[in-house]
Design an enzyme around this catalytic site. Structure first.
Site, PDB file in Angstrom:
ATOM      1  N   ARG A 100       0.878  -1.180   0.000  1.00 16.90           N
ATOM      2  CA  ARG A 100       0.000   0.000   0.000  1.00 16.90           C
ATOM      3  C   ARG A 100       0.904   1.215   0.000  1.00 16.90           C
ATOM      4  O   ARG A 100       1.706   1.399   0.920  1.00 16.90           O
ATOM      5  CB  ARG A 100      -0.904   0.000   1.233  1.00 16.90           C
ATOM      6  CG  ARG A 100      -1.626   1.331   1.410  1.00 16.90           C
ATOM      7  CD  ARG A 100      -2.723   1.293   2.439  1.00 16.90           C
ATOM      8  NE  ARG A 100      -3.882   0.557   1.958  1.00 16.90           N
ATOM      9  CZ  ARG A 100      -5.102   0.670   2.469  1.00 16.90           C
ATOM     10  NH1 ARG A 100      -5.325   1.467   3.490  1.00 16.90           N
ATOM     11  NH2 ARG A 100      -6.105  -0.018   1.977  1.00 16.90           N
ATOM     12  N   HIS A 127      -7.346   0.462  -6.444  1.00 21.66           N
ATOM     13  CA  HIS A 127      -7.545  -0.396  -5.269  1.00 21.66           C
ATOM     14  C   HIS A 127      -8.198  -1.703  -5.744  1.00 21.66           C
ATOM     15  O   HIS A 127      -9.359  -1.986  -5.431  1.00 21.66           O
ATOM     16  CB  HIS A 127      -8.427   0.355  -4.264  1.00 21.66           C
ATOM     17  CG  HIS A 127      -8.394  -0.200  -2.877  1.00 21.66           C
ATOM     18  ND1 HIS A 127      -7.590  -1.264  -2.489  1.00 21.66           N
ATOM     19  CD2 HIS A 127      -9.088   0.160  -1.741  1.00 21.66           C
ATOM     20  CE1 HIS A 127      -7.788  -1.513  -1.208  1.00 21.66           C
ATOM     21  NE2 HIS A 127      -8.687  -0.670  -0.745  1.00 21.66           N
ATOM     22  N   GLN A 130     -10.020  -4.258  -3.381  1.00 18.98           N
ATOM     23  CA  GLN A 130     -11.319  -3.771  -2.920  1.00 18.98           C
ATOM     24  C   GLN A 130     -12.421  -4.098  -3.940  1.00 18.98           C
ATOM     25  O   GLN A 130     -13.466  -4.651  -3.584  1.00 18.98           O
ATOM     26  CB  GLN A 130     -11.245  -2.250  -2.707  1.00 18.98           C
ATOM     27  CG  GLN A 130     -12.548  -1.646  -2.235  1.00 18.98           C
ATOM     28  CD  GLN A 130     -12.848  -1.999  -0.791  1.00 18.98           C
ATOM     29  OE1 GLN A 130     -12.022  -1.804   0.071  1.00 18.98           O
ATOM     30  NE2 GLN A 130     -14.030  -2.526  -0.523  1.00 18.98           N
ATOM     31  N   ASP A 223     -17.540   6.612  -1.703  1.00 17.05           N
ATOM     32  CA  ASP A 223     -16.262   6.574  -0.980  1.00 17.05           C
ATOM     33  C   ASP A 223     -15.980   7.996  -0.495  1.00 17.05           C
ATOM     34  O   ASP A 223     -16.631   8.961  -0.933  1.00 17.05           O
ATOM     35  CB  ASP A 223     -15.146   6.075  -1.929  1.00 17.05           C
ATOM     36  CG  ASP A 223     -13.779   5.950  -1.241  1.00 17.05           C
ATOM     37  OD1 ASP A 223     -13.730   5.859   0.001  1.00 17.05           O
ATOM     38  OD2 ASP A 223     -12.757   5.943  -1.955  1.00 17.05           O
ATOM     39  N   CYS A 262     -16.628   1.378   0.691  1.00 12.96           N
ATOM     40  CA  CYS A 262     -15.423   0.575   0.925  1.00 12.96           C
ATOM     41  C   CYS A 262     -14.873   0.765   2.329  1.00 12.96           C
ATOM     42  O   CYS A 262     -14.127  -0.078   2.816  1.00 12.96           O
ATOM     43  CB  CYS A 262     -14.373   0.894  -0.119  1.00 12.96           C
ATOM     44  SG  CYS A 262     -13.923   2.633  -0.158  1.00 12.96           S
ATOM     45  N   ARG A 290     -13.595  -9.014   2.094  1.00 16.00           N
ATOM     46  CA  ARG A 290     -12.181  -8.797   1.733  1.00 16.00           C
ATOM     47  C   ARG A 290     -11.362 -10.034   2.110  1.00 16.00           C
ATOM     48  O   ARG A 290     -10.475 -10.462   1.384  1.00 16.00           O
ATOM     49  CB  ARG A 290     -11.630  -7.561   2.470  1.00 16.00           C
ATOM     50  CG  ARG A 290     -12.313  -6.232   2.147  1.00 16.00           C
ATOM     51  CD  ARG A 290     -11.949  -5.724   0.772  1.00 16.00           C
ATOM     52  NE  ARG A 290     -10.520  -5.635   0.562  1.00 16.00           N
ATOM     53  CZ  ARG A 290      -9.739  -4.603   0.927  1.00 16.00           C
ATOM     54  NH1 ARG A 290     -10.284  -3.552   1.492  1.00 16.00           N
ATOM     55  NH2 ARG A 290      -8.442  -4.602   0.683  1.00 16.00           N
TER      56      ARG A 290
HETATM   57  N1   CP Z   1     -11.312  -0.322   2.380  1.00 16.24           N
HETATM   58  C1   CP Z   1     -10.025  -0.346   2.810  1.00 16.24           C
HETATM   59  O1   CP Z   1      -9.084  -0.592   2.061  1.00 16.24           O
HETATM   60  O2   CP Z   1      -9.896  -0.091   4.138  1.00 16.24           O
HETATM   61  P1   CP Z   1      -8.529   0.167   4.924  1.00 16.24           P
HETATM   62  O3   CP Z   1      -7.994   1.497   4.475  1.00 16.24           O
HETATM   63  O4   CP Z   1      -8.937   0.145   6.360  1.00 16.24           O
HETATM   64  O5   CP Z   1      -7.572  -0.934   4.578  1.00 16.24           O
HETATM   65  N1  NVA Z   2     -10.207   6.547  -1.547  1.00 16.33           N
HETATM   66  C1  NVA Z   2      -9.841   6.123  -0.230  1.00 16.33           C
HETATM   67  C2  NVA Z   2     -10.032   4.652  -0.089  1.00 16.33           C
HETATM   68  C3  NVA Z   2      -9.693   4.080   1.261  1.00 16.33           C
HETATM   69  C4  NVA Z   2      -9.859   2.596   1.314  1.00 16.33           C
HETATM   70  C5  NVA Z   2      -8.392   6.517   0.040  1.00 16.33           C
HETATM   71  O1  NVA Z   2      -7.549   6.355  -0.847  1.00 16.33           O
HETATM   72  O2  NVA Z   2      -8.103   7.009   1.128  1.00 16.33           O
END
Ligand code: CP
Ligand code: NVA
Length: 305
Positions: A100, A127, A130, A223, A262, A290
């Site tokens: 990440r 993502h 997700q 989101d 999400c 997930r």
């Molecule tokens: N939806 C998601 O990826 O959540 P986190 O940021 O908690 O991993």
């Molecule tokens: N769009 C959000 C998704 C988090 C899972 C972010 O990137 O923070």
């Protein structure tokens, strides 16, 4: 051959459907094989995470593998070691890295130099874990009807939105996306989604009108308006106000509409507390899935051939 999962287009539509079916087996507990016995998988994160980190760690644990959590600050990469050197080093120890990071380019660079599978656990652009899991959630609900339901994404044209475009293409879904002017999803992801739609019969419709997107929708997805590492800008929040998923907007959807998020959610911005709580059971099933979908993904990436 090494398979990465950097974007949803790294798998074929056939492989996507296979993953959905395999996820059913994992969720029902029919497949309890320890596919990752003896394997070491690192989670290399530069941003916070609740769902992605924990669901991956638990999935790997259930599959018999070992996890190593790496925060960039604790690595030499945090002091400026080249990403390609980090990738080449970690490839000599590990079987897979789940990453990440703030920069999609950095992830691509890592994948280019690594000789083990790389999984995108979220970047500024996409993502894929997700959306793979979210499509599974819809598959569980709608089964064979999945390709004929109307799915509306409403809000910021961010990483999650970009990935929905590709997901619609990969699985042949009917996706409507409403974002404000200036906050549209990436044209690269849109094009990738359109190209896949031509193969799978899916369709993507982009609009600035949230009511049009939500009208008679079976599913409304949203989101956050401010993603991780983005600045909170009043101008953006103002532009997004008409895109809030609230009771008034949902009145245009089907009475049995499913609301998805999400997570994490910023209640009072992209979704009201009232709507969130009314659909909480579905939203947390989405979060649970997930775990199951990532088991299918890890099995696919790490036990092939
Ligand atoms: N939806 C998601 O990826 O959540 P986190 O940021 O908690 O991993
Ligand atoms: N769009 C959000 C998704 C988090 C899972 C972010 O990137 O923070």
């Amino acid at each position: 051959m090494i398979r990465n999962f950097v974007d949803l287009w790294d798998i074929s539509p056939e492989e996507g459907w296979l993953l959905l079916q395999e996820t059913v087996g994992f969720k029902k507990g029919l497949d309890r094989n320890r596919y990752l016995e003896g394997k070491n998988i690192a989670l290399y994160f530069t941003k916070p995470s609740t769902r992605t980190r924990v669901s991956f760690e638990v999935a790997i644990n259930h599959l018999g593998g070992n996890t190593i959590f790496l925060q960039e600050e604790s690595l030499q990469a945090g002091r400026g070691e080249d990403i390609k050197d980090t990738a080449r080093t970690l490839s000599r120890y590990l079987d897979c890295v789940v990453i990440r990071t703030d920069s999609h380019k950095k992830l691509e660079e890592f994948a280019k130099y690594s000789s083990i599978p790389i999984v995108n656990a979220l970047t500024d652009m996409s993502h894929p874990c997700q959306i793979l899991s979210d499509v599974f959630t819809l598959y569980e609900t709608f089964g064979e009807e999945l390709q004929s339901i109307k799915i509306a994404y409403v809000g910021d044209g961010n990483n999650v939105c970009n990935t929905w475009l590709v997901g619609a293409g990969l699985f042949g879904l009917k996706l409507f996306v409403a974002t404000p002017e200036g906050y549209e999803p990436s044209s690269l992801y849109y094009q990738a989604g359109e190209d896949l739609c031509r193969l799978t019969g899916g369709s993507i419709y982009l609009t600035t009108n949230p009511i049009e997107a939500v009208k008679e929708a079976h599913v409304v997805y949203t989101d956050v308006w401010v993603s991780m590492n983005q600045d909170r800008k009043e101008e953006k929040l103002e532009a997004l106000k008409p895109y809030q998923v609230n009771v008034q907007l949902l009145a245009h959807a089907r009475a049995d509409v499913r609301v998805m998020h999400c997570l994490p959610a910023k209640k009072g911005e992209e979704i009201t507390e009232e709507v969130f709580e009314a659909h909480a059971d579905y939203i947390f099933t989405q979060a649970e899935n997930r775990l199951h979908a990532q088991k299918a993904l890890l099995k696919f990436l790490l036990t092939q051939r």
